[in-house]
Motif scaffolding. Structure first.
Motif, short mmCIF file in Angstrom:
data_model
loop_
_atom_site.label_atom_id
_atom_site.label_comp_id
_atom_site.label_asym_id
_atom_site.label_seq_id
_atom_site.Cartn_x
_atom_site.Cartn_y
_atom_site.Cartn_z
N LEU A 152 0.81 -1.22 0.00
CA LEU A 152 0.00 0.00 0.00
C LEU A 152 0.85 1.27 0.00
O LEU A 152 0.35 2.34 -0.31
CB LEU A 152 -0.92 0.01 1.24
N ARG A 153 2.11 1.13 0.35
CA ARG A 153 2.97 2.31 0.40
C ARG A 153 3.19 2.90 -0.98
O ARG A 153 3.60 2.20 -1.91
CB ARG A 153 4.32 1.95 1.02
N GLY A 154 2.92 4.17 -1.16
CA GLY A 154 3.16 4.83 -2.43
C GLY A 154 2.21 4.39 -3.53
O GLY A 154 2.53 4.55 -4.71
N LEU A 155 1.06 3.87 -3.15
CA LEU A 155 0.09 3.40 -4.15
C LEU A 155 -0.50 4.59 -4.91
O LEU A 155 -0.86 5.60 -4.32
CB LEU A 155 -1.03 2.63 -3.44
N GLY A 156 -0.60 4.47 -6.24
CA GLY A 156 -1.15 5.54 -7.06
C GLY A 156 -2.64 5.74 -6.81
O GLY A 156 -3.32 4.86 -6.29
N GLU A 157 -3.16 6.89 -7.24
CA GLU A 157 -4.55 7.25 -6.98
C GLU A 157 -5.53 6.28 -7.66
O GLU A 157 -6.55 5.91 -7.08
CB GLU A 157 -4.81 8.68 -7.47
N THR A 158 -5.22 5.86 -8.89
CA THR A 158 -6.13 4.95 -9.61
C THR A 158 -6.24 3.61 -8.89
O THR A 158 -7.34 3.07 -8.70
CB THR A 158 -5.67 4.73 -11.06
N LYS A 159 -5.11 3.05 -8.48
CA LYS A 159 -5.13 1.78 -7.77
C LYS A 159 -5.86 1.92 -6.44
O LYS A 159 -6.60 1.02 -6.01
CB LYS A 159 -3.70 1.27 -7.56
N LYS A 160 -5.65 3.04 -5.79
CA LYS A 160 -6.35 3.29 -4.53
C LYS A 160 -7.86 3.32 -4.75
O LYS A 160 -8.64 2.75 -3.97
CB LYS A 160 -5.87 4.61 -3.91
N GLN A 161 -8.30 3.96 -5.84
CA GLN A 161 -9.73 4.01 -6.16
C GLN A 161 -10.28 2.62 -6.45
O GLN A 161 -11.41 2.28 -6.06
CB GLN A 161 -9.96 4.93 -7.35
N LEU A 162 -9.49 1.79 -7.14
CA LEU A 162 -9.91 0.41 -7.41
C LEU A 162 -10.11 -0.37 -6.11
O LEU A 162 -11.11 -1.08 -5.94
CB LEU A 162 -8.87 -0.29 -8.28
N LEU A 163 -9.18 -0.22 -5.19
CA LEU A 163 -9.29 -0.92 -3.91
C LEU A 163 -10.50 -0.42 -3.12
O LEU A 163 -11.22 -1.22 -2.50
CB LEU A 163 -8.01 -0.72 -3.09
N GLN A 164 -10.71 0.88 -3.13
CA GLN A 164 -11.85 1.45 -2.41
C GLN A 164 -13.17 0.95 -2.99
O GLN A 164 -14.13 0.66 -2.25
CB GLN A 164 -11.79 2.98 -2.43
#
Length: 227
Positions: A152-164
């Motif tokens: 999760l460290r330094g995860l990009g915004e798009t990947k973060k949105q996918l996880l959310q």
């Protein structure tokens, strides 16, 4: 094909699962994974020297359960169960004896805190799932998502949105994920493959659909707080 060859082929296809475990005074916590993971064939037990009578009783109980489950037990008696460095060295030395193709899990539910701290460092370094069981419920272990925290460290915004999105509505297929974020399926597929590599998600098939799911350790995290 002869019977011996069939058996050999089946053994080759079976992934050897090896359990590492620290031992304290409560045998059910030590052997709990044997009930949850029937594929375990070997167990490496780490414990320190004790002058009281509790350790021998626990050891006898662990030996008995291992025999019942037909698990080969390797005992590693440390000179000092409170010596962090000795414990860590013992884990690493033992791992070097385990076949490369084997799956290793570590149960650090019992034993002195330095041994458990060493187990945490050891599992983090070697990407080994770290389990713990509590005294009130040994039927199912929890997995500390060490690999997930690193991913999760330094995860990009798009990947973060996918996880959310997966945390809110999942499991979902690639098409649904792409539509919800207004992205091309190829783009989402590439992101999902990277998330798979980081140990944050896994996939499963449901009919003709391939679903993307959060790993259990990730599902409980506060993804809004991820930097």
């Amino acid at each position: 094909m002869g019977e011996a060859n069939v058996i050999s082929l089946l053994l080759l296809r079976t992934v050897l699962t090896v359990l590492f475990a620290t031992m304290g005074y409560t045998a059910p916590l030590v052997v709990a994974p044997l009930r949850q993971y029937p594929g375990i064939r070997e167990m490496h037990l780490f414990y320190g020297v004790s002058k009281d009578q509790k350790h021998p009783e626990t050891l006898r109980a662990v030996r008995g359960v291992s025999e019942t489950f037909q698990v080969k037990l390797h005992e590693h008696k440390l000179r000092n169960g409170f010596d962090f460095e000795e414990a860590l060295r013992s884990y690493v030395k033992t791992l070097n004896t385990v076949p490369d193709a084997a799956k290793v899990i570590f149960n650090a539910s019992s034993g002195p805190r330095p041994m458990i701290m060493a187990a945490t460092i050891f599992c983090s370094t070697h990407d080994i799932p770290l389990h713990y069981y509590d005294e009130y419920d040994t039927s199912e272990g929890k997995v500390i998502p060490i690999k997930a925290y690193r991913g999760l460290r330094g995860l990009g915004e798009t990947k973060k949105q996918l996880l959310q999105r997966l945390q809110r509505d999942g499991p979902l297929d690639i098409s649904t994920l792409a539509g919800g974020l207004e992205l091309a399926m190829s783009t989402v597929s590439a992101h999902v493959n990277e998330l798979l590599g980081l140990g944050l998600v896994h996939t499963s098939r449901e009919g003709k659909r391939q679903l993307v799911k959060l790993e259990p350790g990730v599902a409980v995290l506060d993804l809004e707080a991820v930097a």
